[in-house]
Scaffold this active site. Structure first.
Site, short mmCIF file in Angstrom:
data_model
loop_
_atom_site.label_atom_id
_atom_site.label_comp_id
_atom_site.label_asym_id
_atom_site.label_seq_id
_atom_site.Cartn_x
_atom_site.Cartn_y
_atom_site.Cartn_z
N GLY A 79 68.93 145.72 80.59
CA GLY A 79 70.10 145.78 79.51
C GLY A 79 71.13 145.10 79.63
O GLY A 79 72.24 145.39 79.05
N SER A 80 71.50 144.50 81.03
CA SER A 80 72.69 143.82 81.29
C SER A 80 73.10 142.73 80.00
O SER A 80 74.30 142.75 80.00
CB SER A 80 72.66 143.16 82.56
OG SER A 80 71.91 142.00 82.64
N ASN A 81 72.31 142.05 79.72
CA ASN A 81 72.47 141.18 78.66
C ASN A 81 73.15 141.95 77.30
O ASN A 81 73.94 141.66 76.67
CB ASN A 81 71.44 140.09 78.13
CG ASN A 81 71.50 139.06 79.15
OD1 ASN A 81 72.15 138.21 79.22
ND2 ASN A 81 70.27 138.88 80.16
N GLU B 163 57.64 129.82 66.49
CA GLU B 163 56.46 130.49 66.55
C GLU B 163 55.67 129.91 68.06
O GLU B 163 54.92 130.32 68.63
CB GLU B 163 55.31 130.23 65.77
CG GLU B 163 55.67 131.29 64.28
CD GLU B 163 54.89 130.87 63.18
OE1 GLU B 163 53.70 130.33 63.48
OE2 GLU B 163 55.33 130.83 62.03
N ASN C 110 66.89 134.21 71.31
CA ASN C 110 66.23 134.71 72.63
C ASN C 110 67.04 134.27 73.90
O ASN C 110 67.50 132.93 73.84
CB ASN C 110 64.77 134.17 72.76
CG ASN C 110 64.09 134.67 73.93
OD1 ASN C 110 64.17 136.07 74.45
ND2 ASN C 110 63.29 134.02 74.56
N MET D 13 60.45 141.83 76.34
CA MET D 13 59.38 141.23 76.99
C MET D 13 58.11 141.26 76.56
O MET D 13 57.02 141.55 76.90
CB MET D 13 59.30 141.83 78.46
CG MET D 13 60.57 141.73 79.28
SD MET D 13 61.07 139.93 79.53
CE MET D 13 60.22 139.33 80.87
N ARG D 14 57.90 141.18 75.01
CA ARG D 14 57.06 141.17 74.36
C ARG D 14 56.87 140.00 73.41
O ARG D 14 57.84 139.42 73.07
CB ARG D 14 56.70 142.26 73.32
CG ARG D 14 57.04 143.72 74.01
CD ARG D 14 56.03 144.27 74.89
NE ARG D 14 54.79 144.14 74.03
CZ ARG D 14 53.54 144.43 74.70
NH1 ARG D 14 53.64 144.91 75.94
NH2 ARG D 14 52.24 144.43 74.15
N ILE D 15 55.64 139.29 73.03
CA ILE D 15 55.64 138.23 72.49
C ILE D 15 55.89 138.65 70.92
O ILE D 15 55.09 139.53 70.49
CB ILE D 15 54.27 137.45 72.70
CG1 ILE D 15 54.14 136.83 73.82
CG2 ILE D 15 53.91 136.49 71.40
CD1 ILE D 15 52.67 136.29 74.20
N HIS E 102 66.53 133.09 77.75
CA HIS E 102 65.39 132.83 78.80
C HIS E 102 65.91 132.46 80.05
O HIS E 102 66.81 131.46 80.12
CB HIS E 102 64.37 132.20 78.15
CG HIS E 102 63.25 131.75 79.25
ND1 HIS E 102 62.06 132.71 79.15
CD2 HIS E 102 62.72 130.68 79.79
CE1 HIS E 102 61.13 132.12 79.96
NE2 HIS E 102 61.37 131.01 80.36
C1 GAR Z 1 66.95 138.15 81.65
O1 GAR Z 1 67.18 137.54 82.59
C2 GAR Z 1 66.36 137.39 80.20
O2 GAR Z 1 66.55 136.03 80.41
C3 GAR Z 1 64.95 137.78 80.69
O3 GAR Z 1 64.82 139.08 81.09
C4 GAR Z 1 65.98 139.49 81.76
C5 GAR Z 1 66.60 140.64 81.09
O4 GAR Z 1 67.87 141.14 81.95
N1 GAR Z 1 64.22 137.26 79.71
C6 GAR Z 1 62.98 136.88 79.62
O5 GAR Z 1 62.35 136.48 80.82
C7 GAR Z 1 62.40 136.67 78.35
N2 GAR Z 1 61.25 135.62 78.39
P1 GAR Z 1 68.63 142.40 81.35
O6 GAR Z 1 67.55 143.49 80.90
O7 GAR Z 1 69.31 142.85 82.47
O8 GAR Z 1 69.46 141.79 80.34
#
Ligand code: GAR
Length: 235
Positions: free
Chosen positions: A39-41, A169, A134, A117-119, A136
């Protein structure tokens, strides 16, 4: 140069997006966030709303993993957090239906997948047209899908980064809002490269949210008055 130094923070390092004006924001954005892990983002978005530069408010976090770091952050930050556990849903569509209900109840304008992390299915995408973002950890279109950081290391690239995009999609294939680059340094492993990418994500994601909102505003204005000249570029 020591392997721990971060070229991306050095003057002269090429960065994308280049310095640009922050998109003009007239309304306060009401944001929903989805997270599966640390959850840092999510926290970076809350901070950008509370301390600037993003004019908005995170109204609702949804997590799918009980006890994940994002949940603890929500508690500390005083943001409502709902657990929508994929293990309790029979299909992706049903899970997305529960997400839509949760966000509709909190009245959010835009939803950010911040480490979800789910589609997701067309059901969720259709509920938030051009309003689902999103983040990535790669320079898309390279290294879509799982373990993007590991994919970049395995490919031996010397430049990596992160991408914020609208969700379509096509997995990790929607329109790109903004990207930031980081170098891949000799001796990097998943954890050191992921940490460097994270630092850029935290700066990029609030900007991408503002860009998505500006796009929506320009589109709405153009639809209301098709004869009006296009507004200034939103970034
Ligand atoms: C982030 O690096 C994000 O880009 C990635 O998960 C991490 C979540 O970090 N997302 C994916 O890989 C999606 N395909 P966080 O939980 O610290 O925000």
């Amino acid at each position: 140069m020591p392997a721990s130094s971060d070229l991306s923070d050095r003057p002269g390092c090429v960065q994308w997006p280049l310095a640009q004006p922050w998109p003009l924001q007239t309304n306060e954005l009401r944001l929903g966030v989805m997270a599966s892990g640390e959850g840092s983002n999510f926290e970076a978005l809350v901070t950008a709303c509370r301390e600037g530069p993003l004019r908005g408010r995170v109204l609702q976090l949804v997590v799918n993993n009980p006890g994940c770091g994002a949940m603890a952050r929500a508690q500390r930050l005083g943001i409502p957090c709902a657990l929508v556990d994929h293990r309790h849903h029979h299909s992706r569509e049903q899970l997305d239906g529960a997400l839509i209900q949760t966000f509709a109840a909190s009245g959010v304008d835009l939803v950010v997948m911040a480490g979800w992390m789910r589609i997701v299915t067309p059901r969720l995408i259709g509920a938030f047209p051009s309003r689902l973002i999103n983040i990535h950890p790669s320079l898309l279109p390279s290294f879509r899908g799982l373990d993007a950081v590991g994919q970049a290391l395995a490919a031996g690239v010397t430049l990596s980064g992160c991408t914020a995009h609208l969700v379509s999609e096509d997995l990790d294939g929607g329109p790109i809002l903004a990207q930031a680059t980081v170098p891949v340094l000799p001796g990097d492993d998943r954890s050191s490269l992921a940490a460097r990418i994270h630092r850029q994500e935290h700066r990029l994601l609030p900007l991408a949210v503002a860009l998505a909102a500006a796009r929506l505003r320009d589109r709405t204005a153009a639809a209301a008055d098709p004869s009006a000249p296009a507004g200034p570029p939103s970034g």
